[in-house]
Scaffold this active site. Structure first.
Site, PDB file in Angstrom:
ATOM      1  N   GLU B  50       0.839  -1.253   0.018  1.00 22.23           N
ATOM      2  CA  GLU B  50      -0.083   0.044  -0.135  1.00 22.23           C
ATOM      3  C   GLU B  50       0.921   1.150  -0.080  1.00 22.23           C
ATOM      4  O   GLU B  50       0.385   2.162  -0.500  1.00 22.23           O
ATOM      5  CB  GLU B  50      -0.947   0.156   1.201  1.00 22.23           C
ATOM      6  CG  GLU B  50      -1.929  -0.880   1.125  1.00 22.23           C
ATOM      7  CD  GLU B  50      -1.757  -2.306   1.686  1.00 22.23           C
ATOM      8  OE1 GLU B  50      -0.531  -2.410   1.828  1.00 22.23           O
ATOM      9  OE2 GLU B  50      -2.527  -3.245   1.773  1.00 22.23           O
ATOM     10  N   PHE B 112     -10.791  -6.951  14.549  1.00 24.27           N
ATOM     11  CA  PHE B 112      -9.850  -7.286  13.427  1.00 24.27           C
ATOM     12  C   PHE B 112      -9.563  -6.677  12.619  1.00 24.27           C
ATOM     13  O   PHE B 112     -10.523  -5.825  11.906  1.00 24.27           O
ATOM     14  CB  PHE B 112     -10.295  -9.019  12.675  1.00 24.27           C
ATOM     15  CG  PHE B 112      -9.204  -9.450  11.790  1.00 24.27           C
ATOM     16  CD1 PHE B 112      -8.145  -9.927  12.287  1.00 24.27           C
ATOM     17  CD2 PHE B 112      -9.631  -9.294  10.354  1.00 24.27           C
ATOM     18  CE1 PHE B 112      -6.996 -10.140  11.244  1.00 24.27           C
ATOM     19  CE2 PHE B 112      -8.873  -9.812   9.416  1.00 24.27           C
ATOM     20  CZ  PHE B 112      -7.373 -10.329   9.976  1.00 24.27           C
ATOM     21  N   GLN B 113      -8.198  -6.227  12.485  1.00 21.65           N
ATOM     22  CA  GLN B 113      -7.777  -4.993  11.245  1.00 21.65           C
ATOM     23  C   GLN B 113      -8.525  -3.928  11.663  1.00 21.65           C
ATOM     24  O   GLN B 113      -8.755  -3.054  10.799  1.00 21.65           O
ATOM     25  CB  GLN B 113      -8.104  -5.608   9.807  1.00 21.65           C
ATOM     26  CG  GLN B 113      -7.213  -6.830   9.664  1.00 21.65           C
ATOM     27  CD  GLN B 113      -7.167  -7.137   7.993  1.00 21.65           C
ATOM     28  OE1 GLN B 113      -8.116  -6.840   7.159  1.00 21.65           O
ATOM     29  NE2 GLN B 113      -5.960  -7.693   7.760  1.00 21.65           N
ATOM     30  N   LYS B 162     -16.938  -0.449   6.594  1.00 21.99           N
ATOM     31  CA  LYS B 162     -17.611  -1.310   5.424  1.00 21.99           C
ATOM     32  C   LYS B 162     -19.048  -1.099   5.374  1.00 21.99           C
ATOM     33  O   LYS B 162     -19.390  -1.395   4.118  1.00 21.99           O
ATOM     34  CB  LYS B 162     -17.190  -2.900   6.246  1.00 21.99           C
ATOM     35  CG  LYS B 162     -17.541  -4.031   4.876  1.00 21.99           C
ATOM     36  CD  LYS B 162     -17.048  -5.543   5.378  1.00 21.99           C
ATOM     37  CE  LYS B 162     -17.281  -6.292   4.416  1.00 21.99           C
ATOM     38  NZ  LYS B 162     -16.435  -7.659   4.794  1.00 21.99           N
ATOM     39  N   MET B 470      24.835   8.145   0.818  1.00 19.93           N
ATOM     40  CA  MET B 470      24.727   9.334   1.343  1.00 19.93           C
ATOM     41  C   MET B 470      25.009   9.336   2.541  1.00 19.93           C
ATOM     42  O   MET B 470      25.879  10.226   3.317  1.00 19.93           O
ATOM     43  CB  MET B 470      23.482  10.262   1.409  1.00 19.93           C
ATOM     44  CG  MET B 470      23.239  11.286   1.681  1.00 19.93           C
ATOM     45  SD  MET B 470      24.498  12.512   0.853  1.00 19.93           S
ATOM     46  CE  MET B 470      23.374  13.128  -0.551  1.00 19.93           C
TER      47      MET B 470
END
Lengths: 191, 570
Positions: B50, B112-113, B162, B470
């Site tokens: 993502e 959950f999540q 949802k 760097m």
């Protein structure tokens, strides 16, 4: 004139600033404001929130310690929050400011109770609760007044203190800080 | 008309002119995915992480000027977006991110999540929303796009439970938004514009430092008019690169920590700095009290909070860069500053930072210059963060607007791989080169699968030096060459490309550099080139952090013969 390396923000000595903000009454708006103060390292000395005269909008009063440049950044960063409608720095204005404090004081004897009540009258405070060996006092005023009475009450033994933080507005007929909902209707066009 | 929440989202995105969405699906956002086939105009690109959905939307936005769109599911999907949102926030990139959330009844139950996504993303978004009712979706999306693209642009996140995606509501896309607390300042204050014009007319040694605002505002013509009319050299910040043509006689390249010595010296000698759509970042300014010590400062920016934040301004000008410059140009009479322009030119000859050492080694700077020559500068260059980024900024000469895509403020390594996907899909006809560090590339290389799947024609140039270069440079200069954790193992990048079905080449000698670049350009489709470059090459010039132009370390070292291949090729 800006010459010889004078680009650094002015280093004024820190002083107390009173800032008010009109904010949308949305969930999480206090979180947005507090989070901005925290992540930019600005310190809030006190913060009071409550309903304003405009439905759907609340007013916050902040007391911020800092130099002028810091406080200018605070107000600018506050204005950037989408749900903050209007910000006013009252530091340069003639204002009325009040704070409310509740103080619970030990009064084990009738003598001590009488003495405390005397102080309360002197400060035009109020006794709002009396217990077996305590009295609870309500004081309204500016920070100096509250500090003075606190000094006097300390000798009796202070059990608990609750303070609201400062609320403030400018004196006289000056219109309240307001941006009526809908006045800034923005025409959203496609990019 | 009744629509499900998911349909309202899709209809609203279409109404905003969205044509591409980068994302990954998951439980909470599934209703949106299952609705997507009803809206064939919304092209979905399934990325592999993502973070890359957000960076791809970012890259897409930077080259097209449109709002980039990405989405993800709740919990880990949403938290993975955070780096991409922070990156877009720091660089003022307009983006709308949509996240699925657990159903309303489960919020606050550690479901959950479940993650408090509006809480997590609060400091890294311009604004965010949790939409608790399907009837609020359309106007929220309208507001989100308006906020993302207007004023100082930035990312806006919309979190949708949802069951809100599943419930039905009436759908009408609103015509306008009502945001009493959000009124961007667009036109500059006329009195301040007059003061600025006067300061410019009085200045003997003015410089312009142009930033990302010029590109965001598409103010190329106005900037050029100002520079030419008033004969002012133009310095472009890292994010301002490609806002002013670098083949222009008044172009002085990049300032700051790894800026061109002549740009920094010009700022140091100037009596007026005109900052345009830039924020006097610490990488540009260095030690504040030594920055442009003789100069007054005009600061043009759309964000009032940038004025006087880092440096004290003589004349502040808050507004949209294009509008402010256009008004300012009208106030200016043509000016002659030949002496100053000649002086700056002399500095450029005495401090030729843009030249490259003539050696048989494979210098990364040489690779950048060869990509510039092979593409004739007609390409979009996308970089990550580190040495390769600085070399890409220094040694490619940008003449096309919005042709340099890089992670500036946040400094996100690995940005280049997904951002190149967004850039190429946003501008399919352009040649896109992703110049990558070997460290950053390994942070996002899983997107090679996305690239292979969609045959996205990106040419990857990996600068393989086996170091976080760097950081190694800092260790060399400031930690007595104590190379802690900077050297690392690399996979065989050519075999890696092969595993994804992507053409891969390796270059180990100087002669192979140009030949392989040409070979890659002849391939239709993605190509990866593993340039095994000089491992301990440093980026110069360098003004160490918190210092000023007086402490600038210039290179190359004396005695090295320099070649200006820019001159040699033309």
């Amino acid at each position: 004139m800006t010459t010889n390396g004078a680009h650094q923000a002015h280093q004024h000595t820190a002083r107390q600033h009173t800032i008010t903000a009109l904010v949308m009454d949305h969930p999480g708006v206090l979180n947005r404001v507090a989070s901005m103060f925290r992540r930019r390292g600005f310190n809030i000395a006190s913060l009071a929130v409550g309903a304003s005269e405009i439905p759907g909008q609340s007013r916050m009063t902040f007391v911020v310690n800092g130099d002028d440049a810091t406080v200018e950044q605070v107000t600018k960063q506050l204005r950037k929050i989408i749900e903050v409608v209007k910000v006013t720095d009252l530091s340069q204005e003639d204002i009325v400011a009040r704070e409310l404090a509740l103080v619970k004081v030990k009064t084990p004897s009738a003598d001590s109770r009488a003495e405390v009540i005397q102080i309360v009258e002197l400060f035009r405070a109020k006794v709002i609760d009396v217990g077996a060996d305590t009295v609870t006092i309500e004081i309204t005023g500016d920070e100096n007044k509250i500090a003075s009475i606190m000094t006097l009450l300390k000798g009796f033994g202070v059990v608990e203190v609750m303070r609201t933080g400062r609320v403030a507005m400018s004196r006289g007929r000056k219109a309240p800080v307001r941006a009526a909902a809908g006045s800034a209707k923005a025409k959203a066009s496609k990019a | 008309m009744k629509r499900t929440g998911a349909q309202i989202v899709c209809e609203s995105l279409q109404a905003e002119g969205v044509d591409i969405i980068f994302g990954i699906l998951g439980g909470a956002i599934l209703p949106l995915y299952q609705t997507l086939p009803q809206y064939p105009k919304l092209k979905h690109i399934l990325v592999r992480h993502e973070q890359c959905a957000a960076h791809a939307a970012d890259g897409y936005s930077r080259v097209t000027g449109k709002v980039g769109v990405c989405w993800a599911t709740s919990g880990p999907g949403a938290t993975n977006l955070v780096t991409g949102l922070a990156n877009a926030m720091m660089d003022s990139v307009p983006m709308v991110a949509i996240t699925g959330q657990v159903p309303r009844s489960a919020i606050g139950k550690d479901a959950f999540q479940e993650t408090d996504v509006t809480g997590v993303t609060l400091p890294v978004t311009k604004h965010n929303y949790l939409v608790m009712d399907a009837k609020d979706l359309a106007h929220t999306i309208k507001e989100a796009f308006y906020i993302a693209r207007s004023g100082r642009p930035g990312p806006v996140l919309i979190d949708i439970p949802k069951d809100v995606l599943q419930e039905e509501a009436d759908y009408v896309y609103p015509e306008s938004v009502t945001l009493p607390g959000y009124v961007p300042h667009l036109t500059g204050n006329p009195a301040q514009i007059k003061r600025a014009a006067k300061l410019i007319a009085e200045a003997h040694r003015p410089v312009i430092i142009a930033g990302h605002g010029v590109i965001i505002s598409r103010a190329y013509a106005e900037l050029k008019e100002l520079a030419e009319k008033a004969q002012i050299p133009v310095i472009t910040t890292l994010l301002g690169i490609s806002g002013f043509p670098e083949d222009h006689v008044l172009s002085l390249g990049m300032p700051g920590m790894h800026g061109m010595a002549y740009a920094n010296i010009a700022i140091d000698r100037s009596d007026l700095v005109i900052g345009i759509g830039m924020r006097f970042d610490d990488r540009v300014v260095g030690r504040v009290k030594d920055f442009a010590p003789r100069a007054k400062i005009i600061h043009i920016d759309i964000d009032p909070a940038e004025i006087d934040k880092n440096v004290k301004t003589t004349v502040p000008l808050v507004g949209d860069v294009k509008r402010v410059l256009s008004a300012l140009n009208k106030q200016l009479a043509p000016q002659n500053r030949l002496d100053w322009v000649r002086e700056v030119d002399q500095v450029k000859r005495e401090h030729p930072s843009h030249l490259i050492s003539d050696t048989n080694k494979v210098l990364p700077q040489y690779v950048v210059r060869q990509i510039w020559e092979a593409t004739k500068g007609d390409a979009i260059i996308v970089t990550g963060v580190g040495q390769h980024q600085m070399w890409a900024a220094q040694h490619f000469f940008y003449t096309k607007p919005a042709s340099f895509v890089t992670s500036g403020g946040l400094g996100t390594m690995g940005f280049e791989v997904p951002a190149a996907i967004g850039a190429k899909l946003g501008k399919p006809k352009e040649t896109v080169w992703a110049i990558c560090g070997d460290g950053g590339f390994q942070m996002t290389l899983q997107e090679l699968a996305t690239i292979a799947e969609h045959k996205i024609d990106i040419k990857f140039a990996i600068f393989n030096n086996g170091f976080h270069g760097m950081v190694r440079q800092w260790q060399e200069l400031f930690y007595n060459k104590d190379y802690v954790a900077t050297q690392f193992f690399n996979p065989d990048f050519v075999k890696l490309a092969d595993a994804y079905g992507i053409a891969g080449f390796r270059v180990t000698d100087k002669a192979g550099v140009r030949a392989t670049i040409d070979q890659a350009m002849a391939v239709r489709g993605p190509v990866l080139i593993d340039f095994v470059v000089e491992p301990e090459e440093n980026v110069y010039p360098m003004i160490p952090a918190g210092t000023s132009v007086g402490e600038m370390i210039e290179a190359p070292l004396p005695g090295l013969h320099l070649v200006d291949s820019k001159d040699a090729s033309t």
